[in-house]
Design a protein around this motif. Structure first.
Motif: not given
Ligand SMILES: [Fe+2]
Length: 465
Positions: A136, A181, A231, A293, A459
């Motif tokens: 990811i 993230h 997420h 996001h 990403h």
């Molecule tokens: Fe993402």
């Protein structure tokens, strides 16, 4: 979640799967090419590397292939120095990828399949396991280069050649897993992360110090009694901000033939402001929305918290009807005293992959860049959009036939830039594109032609030398 009586799934119909063909077709070559061709001129003040991760199944998959949940990780790197560029790509070699390479074909099914391989096929250590998916994001922190998974430990890569060194828990900070993230505080150098789990306590947060040591081990977030998919996160100088949209894991339903995830809009969306000093969590709530996001966030002088993000009415594929899924860039102000959320739409058309200059991440004062759609191809991102929410300004760069990826802010020695990898829909050639941050709508300063096609992915990060 092993289910030994479930038969091995059939191969995916590769030719007719929208996320295994065209822009998304897996790339199986691994190359290292110097002196790439450039249209325009690479700014001479740029020195560093752009890295990007994304789903890329090592072998043609079996079972179900659900983008972006499934696939193995492939990391792409464009190194820039002295006006020249070099490209390198490597699979993230998990034990599952290595076992499949020994077999010469896919062994594990998709994450939404209940099938897991048996001991006869993969040995006792891997029997009954699910595929690790560090596909990811890519993060460098405390001397470690990490290919990030969702809600699982990442894999550490060798920065010299991108070879895989193994699963990495960063002490115990990521022992239970991590979001893909995590957010780095540009002032303190700390890396703040969370992890959701299917079992109690369902949600934890943790902190790595700037040197990579654990300064807060995984700590339960009080007030969460349901396993929910989360997420991304936002970060301010005071708070870790977690937005709990009502996408709920329903394990019982999955084992009886239902969906693993259930969208429950009647539950609304809750926002947790987690004081980074360890104080009690502050909660706010509002009508249901979905967010993948975040851009930047900041503490306001009156104690409220401002958060910018790409909002969707609901997660794609989870509507209770075939209604369109409106999206946009939203600025929310969360009031921890009243428990309220005030949302203002900055831009009312679909955008995704919002990024800021990471040096302003916790202060949300700079520009926000996203991928956008100009409407020629409703299925794809065909432009980059640039917002200044404080000034109410918006600009865009029309990428023409290029399918654009996530924009990345790149500080140079004398000027700043935006960069991203895009692939041309007409000939499937991939490019690393460099735009001037001062006037990105004016178009690329340089288009670096990559030696192989880079599948549309997720990403990236800019790693200065
Ligand atoms: Fe993402």
């Amino acid at each position: 979640m092993s289910a030994p009586d479930i038969p091995r799934p059939a191969p995916v119909d590769m030719a007719h799967h929208s996320h295994l063909t065209g822009l998304f077709a897996p790339q199986r070559d691994e190359v290292d090419v110097h002196d790439l061709d450039v249209i325009g001129e690479i700014p001479p003040d740029l020195h560093g590397a752009y890295l990007r991760n994304g789903p890329n199944p090592r072998f043609d998959p079996i079972g179900r292939y659900v983008y972006p949940l499934d696939g193995d990780g492939m990391v792409h790197r464009v190194e820039i120095a002295d006006g020249r560029a070099r490209y390198t790509n490597r699979f993230v070699r998990t034990p599952m990828v290595e076992a499949e390479e020994r077999a010469g074909h896919a062994i594990w099914g998709g994450v939404t399949d209940l099938y897991t391989p048996g001991v006869d096929e993969v040995g006792p250590d891997l029997a009954g396991t699910s595929r690790d998916l560090p596909d990811i994001n890519i993060v460098r922190h405390g001397g470690r280069l990490l290919a990030m998974a969702e809600s699982a430990p990442p894999y550490r890569l060798d920065p010299a050649d991108l070879s895989t060194l193994g699963r990495e828990t960063c002490g115990d900070a990521m022992a239970v897993g991590s979001t893909a993230h995590p957010k780095r505080d540009p002032a303190t150098g700390e890396l703040v992360l969370f992890n959701y789990m299917l079992e109690a306590p369902y949600l934890t947060w943790a902190v790595l110090a700037a040197d990579g040591t654990t300064s807060r081990p995984p700590t339960p977030v009080d007030g969460v009694d349901t396993p929910m998919m989360i997420h991304d996160m936002a970060l301010t100088e005071r708070y870790a901000v977690l937005v709990l949209c009502p996408l709920v894991f329903d394990i019982a339903a999955m084992f009886t033939g239902g969906a693993l995830l259930d969208w429950r809009p009647d539950d609304g969306t809750r926002i947790a402001l987690i004081p980074r000093d360890g104080g009690p969590v502050r909660w706010a709530s509002c009508d249901a929305f979905w967010v993948w996001h975040f851009a930047g966030a900041r503490d306001l002088p009156d104690g409220r918290v401002q958060v910018d993000y790409a909002q969707w009415a609901y997660p794609h594929g989870f509507a209770r009807s075939d209604a369109p899924c409106p999206g946009g860039l939203v600025r929310a102000v969360v009031d921890p005293e009243r428990g309220t959320v005030d949302r203002q739409t900055v831009f009312d058309r679909d955008v995704e992959f919002p990024r800021v200059d990471d040096r302003t991440l916790t202060r949300a004062g700079g520009p926000v860049a996203t991928v956008g759609k100009l409407g020629r191809d409703s299925a794809g991102w065909d432009s980059l959009r640039f917002f200044d929410p404080d000034a109410g300004k918006e600009a865009h760069w029309d990428a023409g036939s290029l399918a654009v990826g996530e924009p990345q802010y790149i500080p140079g020695a004398t000027a700043d830039y935006w960069g991203m990898i895009g692939t041309d829909r007409t000939d499937l050639r991939s490019w690393f594109v460099i735009l001037p941050a001062a006037d990105p709508a004016s178009g690329p300063l340089a288009r670096v032609e990559l030696p192989i096609r880079v599948p549309s992915g997720l990403h990236g990060a800019w790693l200065p030398v």
